[in-house]
Design a protein around this motif. Structure first.
Motif, PDB file in Angstrom:
ATOM      1  N   SER A 190      13.906  -7.440  30.043  1.00 19.87           N
ATOM      2  CA  SER A 190      14.276  -6.854  28.762  1.00 19.87           C
ATOM      3  C   SER A 190      15.347  -7.701  28.077  1.00 19.87           C
ATOM      4  CB  SER A 190      14.813  -5.438  28.969  1.00 19.87           C
ATOM      5  OG  SER A 190      15.315  -4.927  27.750  1.00 19.87           O
ATOM      6  N   THR A 191      15.218  -7.848  26.776  1.00 21.53           N
ATOM      7  CA  THR A 191      16.218  -8.592  26.009  1.00 21.53           C
ATOM      8  C   THR A 191      17.188  -7.649  25.301  1.00 21.53           C
ATOM      9  OG1 THR A 191      14.706  -8.701  24.128  1.00 21.53           O
ATOM     10  CG2 THR A 191      14.702 -10.580  25.656  1.00 21.53           C
ATOM     11  N   ARG A 192      17.013  -6.384  25.519  1.00 23.89           N
ATOM     12  CA  ARG A 192      17.883  -5.382  24.897  1.00 23.89           C
ATOM     13  C   ARG A 192      19.299  -5.507  25.462  1.00 23.89           C
ATOM     14  NH1 ARG A 192      16.009   0.385  23.066  1.00 23.89           N
ATOM     15  NH2 ARG A 192      17.577   0.494  21.464  1.00 23.89           N
ATOM     16  N   PRO A 193      20.336  -5.460  24.636  1.00 22.29           N
ATOM     17  CA  PRO A 193      21.709  -5.634  25.115  1.00 22.29           C
ATOM     18  C   PRO A 193      22.294  -4.364  25.728  1.00 22.29           C
ATOM     19  CG  PRO A 193      21.735  -5.341  22.763  1.00 22.29           C
ATOM     20  CD  PRO A 193      20.277  -5.360  23.184  1.00 22.29           C
ATOM     21  N   LEU A 194      21.556  -3.790  26.652  1.00 21.78           N
ATOM     22  CA  LEU A 194      21.971  -2.563  27.299  1.00 21.78           C
ATOM     23  C   LEU A 194      21.559  -2.644  28.752  1.00 21.78           C
ATOM     24  CD1 LEU A 194      23.086   0.365  26.800  1.00 21.78           C
ATOM     25  CD2 LEU A 194      20.699   1.035  26.458  1.00 21.78           C
ATOM     26  N   LEU A 195      22.453  -2.255  29.648  1.00 23.30           N
ATOM     27  CA  LEU A 195      22.182  -2.296  31.071  1.00 23.30           C
ATOM     28  C   LEU A 195      22.565  -0.966  31.688  1.00 23.30           C
ATOM     29  CD1 LEU A 195      21.544  -4.003  33.670  1.00 23.30           C
ATOM     30  CD2 LEU A 195      23.993  -4.508  33.743  1.00 23.30           C
ATOM     31  N   LEU A 196      21.634  -0.346  32.406  1.00 23.50           N
ATOM     32  CA  LEU A 196      21.927   0.873  33.155  1.00 23.50           C
ATOM     33  C   LEU A 196      22.139   0.479  34.602  1.00 23.50           C
ATOM     34  CD1 LEU A 196      19.141   3.303  31.843  1.00 23.50           C
ATOM     35  CD2 LEU A 196      21.492   3.113  31.050  1.00 23.50           C
ATOM     36  N   ILE A 197      23.194   0.996  35.219  1.00 22.70           N
ATOM     37  CA  ILE A 197      23.406   0.742  36.639  1.00 22.70           C
ATOM     38  C   ILE A 197      23.620   2.070  37.350  1.00 22.70           C
ATOM     39  CG2 ILE A 197      24.293  -1.592  36.315  1.00 22.70           C
ATOM     40  CD1 ILE A 197      27.092  -0.535  36.754  1.00 22.70           C
ATOM     41  N   VAL A 198      23.051   2.163  38.542  1.00 28.06           N
ATOM     42  CA  VAL A 198      23.145   3.401  39.320  1.00 28.06           C
ATOM     43  C   VAL A 198      23.616   3.021  40.717  1.00 28.06           C
ATOM     44  CG1 VAL A 198      21.985   5.531  39.987  1.00 28.06           C
ATOM     45  CG2 VAL A 198      21.202   4.282  37.975  1.00 28.06           C
ATOM     46  N   ASP A 199      24.901   3.232  40.964  1.00 18.36           N
ATOM     47  CA  ASP A 199      25.527   2.833  42.227  1.00 18.36           C
ATOM     48  C   ASP A 199      25.010   3.601  43.432  1.00 18.36           C
ATOM     49  OD1 ASP A 199      27.212   1.174  40.709  1.00 18.36           O
ATOM     50  OD2 ASP A 199      28.736   2.727  40.519  1.00 18.36           O
TER      51      ASP A 199
END
Length: 185
Positions: free
Chosen positions: A72-81
């Motif tokens: 994805s080139t979208r400037p958003l990152l989801l992280i799930v620890d």
């Protein structure tokens, strides 16, 4: 907000990503004899180090990290620890029963499902840690006593008592660093 309760961190990649220690000036951490120290992860040296490290993972164990929409080139990152509660076969459930490993002490139930849905809907990249936070918590700096807890919510974690420095580093190489490296890339 439901994302806060499930510990899903949403990061705008245009502004930069914070280190797991939450200090804005920090470039990252690694465990040393003296505690935590700043580092810059060198991909080839880290991969070489993990080859010399005895492996816990066998062919039936999941990968430490799951990436969704990686391109994805979208400037958003989801992280799930705390997305998963997996424990490598060779670690024998950390000495805990299946019932304990399904409790909140081992992971954040439901966080992965919600993050996967959000990543699909938002068409953004999502990084999920698949192993239990009881092995090594990716949301704690290495060297912090809570990174590999001896007791969690009143439950003793037998496999976490009396860890050698070598065992601590082995866990960091197998589960902690791959997750943070996936976030940084």
């Amino acid at each position: 907000m439901i994302a806060d309760r499930l510990r899903i961190r949403v990061i705008n990649t245009r502004r930069g990503r914070p280190c797991h220690c939450q200090k804005t000036s920090c470039v990252g951490h690694r465990f040393t004899q003296d505690g935590c120290a700043q580092y810059t992860l060198n991909r080839s040296s880290e991969m070489h180090a993990s080859l010399s490290c005895p492996m816990y993972l066998d062919i039936n164990d999941p990968a430490p990290v799951m990436l969704l929409n990686e391109l994805s080139t979208r400037p958003l990152l989801l992280i799930v620890d705390h997305a998963g509660n997996a424990v490598p076969r060779s670690m024998n459930g950390l000495g805990l029963g299946e019932e304990e490993l399904t409790r909140h002490i081992a992971w954040d139930p439901g966080a992965a499902v919600i993050a996967k849905g959000l990543a699909e809907k938002l068409r953004c990249t999502c990084v999920l840690a698949q192993y239990s936070r009881l092995i090594v918590d990716p949301n704690r700096p290495l060297g912090d006593p809570a990174a590999i807890p001896i007791i969690s919510d009143g439950t003793k974690i037998p496999a976490n008592r009396s860890l050698s420095g070598e065992e601590y580093l082995r866990r960091a190489r197998l589960f902690f660093f791959p997750y943070h490296q996936a976030i940084d890339e």
